[in-house]
Motif scaffolding. Sequence first.
Motif, mmCIF file in Angstrom:
data_model
loop_
_atom_site.group_PDB
_atom_site.id
_atom_site.type_symbol
_atom_site.label_atom_id
_atom_site.label_comp_id
_atom_site.label_asym_id
_atom_site.label_seq_id
_atom_site.Cartn_x
_atom_site.Cartn_y
_atom_site.Cartn_z
ATOM 1 N N PHE A 74 0.810 -1.214 0.000
ATOM 2 C CA PHE A 74 0.000 0.000 0.000
ATOM 3 C C PHE A 74 0.846 1.269 0.000
ATOM 4 O O PHE A 74 0.332 2.358 -0.224
ATOM 5 C CB PHE A 74 -0.964 -0.018 1.190
ATOM 6 C CG PHE A 74 -1.829 -1.244 1.179
ATOM 7 C CD1 PHE A 74 -2.828 -1.391 0.231
ATOM 8 C CD2 PHE A 74 -1.618 -2.260 2.077
ATOM 9 C CE1 PHE A 74 -3.614 -2.527 0.197
ATOM 10 C CE2 PHE A 74 -2.400 -3.398 2.065
ATOM 11 C CZ PHE A 74 -3.397 -3.538 1.113
ATOM 12 N N LEU A 75 2.135 1.119 0.247
ATOM 13 C CA LEU A 75 3.049 2.252 0.126
ATOM 14 C C LEU A 75 3.617 2.353 -1.290
ATOM 15 O O LEU A 75 3.689 3.434 -1.853
ATOM 16 C CB LEU A 75 4.195 2.125 1.136
ATOM 17 C CG LEU A 75 3.811 2.255 2.600
ATOM 18 C CD1 LEU A 75 5.006 1.917 3.491
ATOM 19 C CD2 LEU A 75 3.304 3.652 2.899
ATOM 20 N N THR A 76 4.015 1.215 -1.851
ATOM 21 C CA THR A 76 4.672 1.254 -3.163
ATOM 22 C C THR A 76 3.690 1.411 -4.315
ATOM 23 O O THR A 76 4.001 2.097 -5.294
ATOM 24 C CB THR A 76 5.531 -0.008 -3.396
ATOM 25 O OG1 THR A 76 4.708 -1.168 -3.250
ATOM 26 C CG2 THR A 76 6.692 -0.075 -2.428
ATOM 27 N N VAL A 79 2.730 5.063 -5.158
ATOM 28 C CA VAL A 79 3.917 5.790 -5.619
ATOM 29 C C VAL A 79 4.226 5.425 -7.070
ATOM 30 O O VAL A 79 4.480 6.297 -7.905
ATOM 31 C CB VAL A 79 5.133 5.497 -4.701
ATOM 32 C CG1 VAL A 79 6.421 6.017 -5.306
ATOM 33 C CG2 VAL A 79 4.908 6.088 -3.321
ATOM 34 N N LEU A 80 4.197 4.142 -7.372
ATOM 35 C CA LEU A 80 4.492 3.696 -8.733
ATOM 36 C C LEU A 80 3.424 4.152 -9.721
ATOM 37 O O LEU A 80 3.736 4.560 -10.848
ATOM 38 C CB LEU A 80 4.638 2.173 -8.770
ATOM 39 C CG LEU A 80 5.849 1.623 -8.013
ATOM 40 C CD1 LEU A 80 5.779 0.104 -7.936
ATOM 41 C CD2 LEU A 80 7.143 2.080 -8.651
ATOM 42 N N LEU A 81 2.162 4.102 -9.316
ATOM 43 C CA LEU A 81 1.088 4.562 -10.200
ATOM 44 C C LEU A 81 1.195 6.059 -10.470
ATOM 45 O O LEU A 81 1.038 6.501 -11.615
ATOM 46 C CB LEU A 81 -0.279 4.227 -9.595
ATOM 47 C CG LEU A 81 -0.657 2.750 -9.576
ATOM 48 C CD1 LEU A 81 -1.913 2.534 -8.755
ATOM 49 C CD2 LEU A 81 -0.822 2.212 -10.988
ATOM 50 N N GLY A 86 2.512 1.772 -15.560
ATOM 51 C CA GLY A 86 1.223 1.130 -15.798
ATOM 52 C C GLY A 86 0.737 0.336 -14.596
ATOM 53 O O GLY A 86 1.523 -0.050 -13.715
ATOM 54 N N PHE A 87 -0.567 0.072 -14.584
ATOM 55 C CA PHE A 87 -1.180 -0.604 -13.447
ATOM 56 C C PHE A 87 -0.557 -1.961 -13.172
ATOM 57 O O PHE A 87 -0.177 -2.258 -12.039
ATOM 58 C CB PHE A 87 -2.694 -0.761 -13.659
ATOM 59 C CG PHE A 87 -3.337 -1.612 -12.605
ATOM 60 C CD1 PHE A 87 -3.552 -1.113 -11.330
ATOM 61 C CD2 PHE A 87 -3.712 -2.920 -12.874
ATOM 62 C CE1 PHE A 87 -4.127 -1.899 -10.343
ATOM 63 C CE2 PHE A 87 -4.291 -3.714 -11.898
ATOM 64 C CZ PHE A 87 -4.507 -3.198 -10.631
ATOM 65 N N SER A 92 2.675 -5.564 -10.003
ATOM 66 C CA SER A 92 3.677 -6.638 -9.961
ATOM 67 C C SER A 92 4.889 -6.251 -9.118
ATOM 68 O O SER A 92 5.363 -7.041 -8.282
ATOM 69 C CB SER A 92 4.138 -6.991 -11.377
ATOM 70 O OG SER A 92 3.058 -7.473 -12.131
ATOM 71 N N ILE A 93 5.380 -5.054 -9.327
ATOM 72 C CA ILE A 93 6.538 -4.581 -8.551
ATOM 73 C C ILE A 93 6.172 -4.465 -7.074
ATOM 74 O O ILE A 93 6.940 -4.868 -6.193
ATOM 75 C CB ILE A 93 7.069 -3.251 -9.114
ATOM 76 C CG1 ILE A 93 7.671 -3.481 -10.502
ATOM 77 C CG2 ILE A 93 8.086 -2.611 -8.166
ATOM 78 C CD1 ILE A 93 7.960 -2.209 -11.271
#
Length: 116
Positions: A74-76, A79-81, A86-87, A92-93
């Motif tokens: 829920f932290l990463t 941030v990545l989005l 992409g979703f 995945s990451i």
Amino acid sequence: MWYYFTKVLVSAFMIVAISEVAKRSSLIGAILASVPMISLIAIIWLYHETGDTAKISVLASNIFWLVIPSLALFLTLPVLLKSGLGFYWSLSISICVTIICYFAMLASLRFMGINI
């Protein structure tokens, strides 16, 4: 057989209900999703099947320790989005990061003498 069908049906209903509520209100969806419903359902099913409160106690303690590394998702993910990834790549990451955090937590607990 009906018991297992009921377990699957109740559990699936909870997940679908939360996703439907989240379509209308992300706040209410988040509140419902943050309540440890799956854990509560598992605890209720385990108690119903075994009546063993010692098993419930161990399960609840283990859930506590493993909630901590699960927060990495829920932290990463946001941030990545927000960075434009992409979703599915972001998800995945985030899952990979979470798995690494689980292993780190298990190693840390073992180091501290806490067996789960």
